[in-house]
Design a protein around this motif. Structure first.
Motif, short mmCIF file in Angstrom:
data_model
loop_
_atom_site.label_atom_id
_atom_site.label_comp_id
_atom_site.label_asym_id
_atom_site.label_seq_id
_atom_site.Cartn_x
_atom_site.Cartn_y
_atom_site.Cartn_z
N SER A 85 0.81 -1.21 0.00
CA SER A 85 0.00 0.00 0.00
C SER A 85 0.85 1.26 0.00
CB SER A 85 -0.93 0.01 1.21
OG SER A 85 -0.17 -0.05 2.40
N ASP A 86 2.12 1.17 0.44
CA ASP A 86 2.99 2.34 0.49
C ASP A 86 3.61 2.67 -0.86
OD1 ASP A 86 4.20 1.36 3.75
OD2 ASP A 86 2.50 2.62 3.18
N ALA A 87 3.56 1.74 -1.82
CA ALA A 87 4.21 1.94 -3.11
C ALA A 87 3.29 2.71 -4.05
CB ALA A 87 4.57 0.59 -3.73
N PRO A 88 3.87 3.52 -4.94
CA PRO A 88 3.05 4.18 -5.96
C PRO A 88 2.29 3.14 -6.76
CG PRO A 88 5.28 5.10 -5.91
CD PRO A 88 5.28 3.89 -5.03
N PRO A 89 1.12 3.48 -7.31
CA PRO A 89 0.27 2.49 -7.95
C PRO A 89 0.90 1.76 -9.12
CG PRO A 89 -0.76 4.68 -7.91
CD PRO A 89 0.54 4.79 -7.23
N SER A 90 1.87 2.38 -9.83
CA SER A 90 2.44 1.74 -11.00
C SER A 90 3.59 0.80 -10.67
CB SER A 90 2.91 2.80 -12.00
OG SER A 90 3.86 3.65 -11.40
N ILE A 91 3.96 0.69 -9.41
CA ILE A 91 5.04 -0.22 -9.01
C ILE A 91 4.45 -1.55 -8.57
CG2 ILE A 91 6.91 -0.64 -7.38
CD1 ILE A 91 7.41 2.33 -7.24
N HIS A 92 4.93 -2.63 -9.17
CA HIS A 92 4.54 -3.97 -8.75
C HIS A 92 5.64 -4.53 -7.85
CE1 HIS A 92 1.20 -4.03 -11.58
NE2 HIS A 92 2.02 -3.51 -12.47
N ARG A 93 5.24 -5.20 -6.78
CA ARG A 93 6.22 -5.67 -5.82
C ARG A 93 5.93 -7.10 -5.39
NH1 ARG A 93 8.01 -5.85 -0.42
NH2 ARG A 93 10.15 -5.05 -0.22
N TRP A 94 6.99 -7.91 -5.35
CA TRP A 94 6.92 -9.27 -4.83
C TRP A 94 8.01 -9.40 -3.76
CZ3 TRP A 94 6.70 -7.79 -9.84
CH2 TRP A 94 5.64 -8.23 -10.63
N SER A 95 7.71 -10.08 -2.66
CA SER A 95 8.71 -10.30 -1.61
C SER A 95 8.47 -11.63 -0.94
CB SER A 95 8.64 -9.17 -0.57
OG SER A 95 9.50 -9.46 0.53
N THR A 96 9.55 -12.37 -0.69
CA THR A 96 9.42 -13.65 0.00
C THR A 96 9.03 -13.46 1.46
OG1 THR A 96 11.80 -13.61 0.50
CG2 THR A 96 11.10 -14.79 -1.50
#
Length: 319
Positions: A2-13
């Motif tokens: 939710s903290d990332a700008p809308p156009s950034i996709h994020r994956w984390s283990t």
């Protein structure tokens, strides 16, 4: 997320238990990049993240995580509906790239180009921390007609145009791509020109012949005439001259420059002249920036500081 700008996709283990992290990561890489196989000796301590955002025609990917080996296999290639070139740069430790029987040992800051249509291997020996730029194949071919012969060739990040390219790549990030300081197309043009120069496409001007030199002068003249247009692009100038965008970029590369560099240089020349002339004192700083094609006043101030050595106000006061 939710903290990332809308156009950034994020994956984390971090999103899954330790026992599931490798499977999750393979799936994330296949979703965010392409189908690939991954191995790691990190065991239960394995962790990684991927952030991705588009920047004009390219995509900026930031990978962080444990040491690992990445394999683009025949099975993965057969399953892929899309393919790209990838330009990778790693700044914290040495690593190895293999493609077409060529092996490149890359030092921190070096860059390398690979083609996802062919087998490759990445051996990330100490960490996976890498900036990976996803480049459409047609886009790369427009800049590098022999791009297929340049894969897995080390681009020295400490010398010549390779150092300029490396420095430019290191300024990119998904966060910057989500909110680019200048039009995304200009940043992509700059990258393409620097890539062509770093991989040896830029010939000395004397070797380009009278025709190339004349075309370059026409491009410079047209760019200078239109510098006041906000968001001016290489494509717009090329269309105005009745030439292809590829011809425009190649003739500039042969002269040792890029469209973005030339345009900024012309804009700063005019800005310096206006700020040094008392007849323009009636104009505010923002208006002068607008008259040289820079609608964002803060960006105009930054460019003046970088290229002219002082802020617009200081340049005006110091004449």
């Amino acid at each position: 997320m939710s903290d990332a700008p809308p156009s950034i996709h994020r994956w984390s283990t971090d999103a899954v238990p330790p026992a599931q992290r490798m499977d999750y990561w393979v799936g994330a890489v296949c979703e965010g990049f392409l189908e690939m196989d991954i191995t790691s000796r990190a065991g239960a301590g394995f962790g990684a993240s991927l952030e991705s955002a588009p920047l004009g025609p390219i995509v900026v990917n930031q990978v962080r995580g444990s040491a690992q080996a990445v394999y683009r296999t025949r099975r993965a290639i057969a399953q892929s509906r899309h393919n790209y070139y990838y330009l990778l740069c790693k700044t914290d430790s040495a690593w190895v790239t293999v493609q077409d029987g060529r092996s490149a040992r890359l030092l921190p800051g070096d860059a390398v180009l690979v083609d996802s249509r062919r087998l490759y291997e990445f051996h990330l020996l100490q960490s996976a921390d890498t900036l990976s730029l996803e480049l459409p194949t047609a886009w790369v071919d427009a800049w590098l007609p022999d791009a297929g012969d340049r894969v897995a060739c080390r681009i020295d990040g400490q010398a010549g145009w390779g150092s300029v390219l490396s420095g430019f790549i290191r300024q990119l990030s998904p966060q910057m791509a989500a909110r680019p300081p200048v039009p995304a197309g200009l940043l992509a043009d700059q990258l393409g020109g620097l890539l062509a120069l770093a991989l040896g496409q830029g010939a000395p001007a004397e070797a380009s012949g009278d025709g190339r030199a004349a075309l370059r002068r026409r491009v410079f003249d047209a760019t200078r005439e239109r510098l006041a247009e906000p968001g001016l692009t290489a494509l717009a100038v090329a269309r105005g001259l009745g030439i292809s965008e590829r011809s425009l970029h190649r003739c500039l590369c042969e002269g040792g420059t890029t469209f973005a560099t030339a345009l900024t240089g012309f804009r700063m020349q005019v800005a310096r002249r206006m700020l040094g002339d008392a007849r323009f004192d009636r104009l505010g700083i923002a208006e002068i920036g607008f008259r040289v094609g820079l609608a964002d006043a803060s960006h105009f101030v930054r460019l003046c500081r970088r290229h002219l050595g002082a802020t617009p106000g200081a340049l005006r006061a110091g004449r």
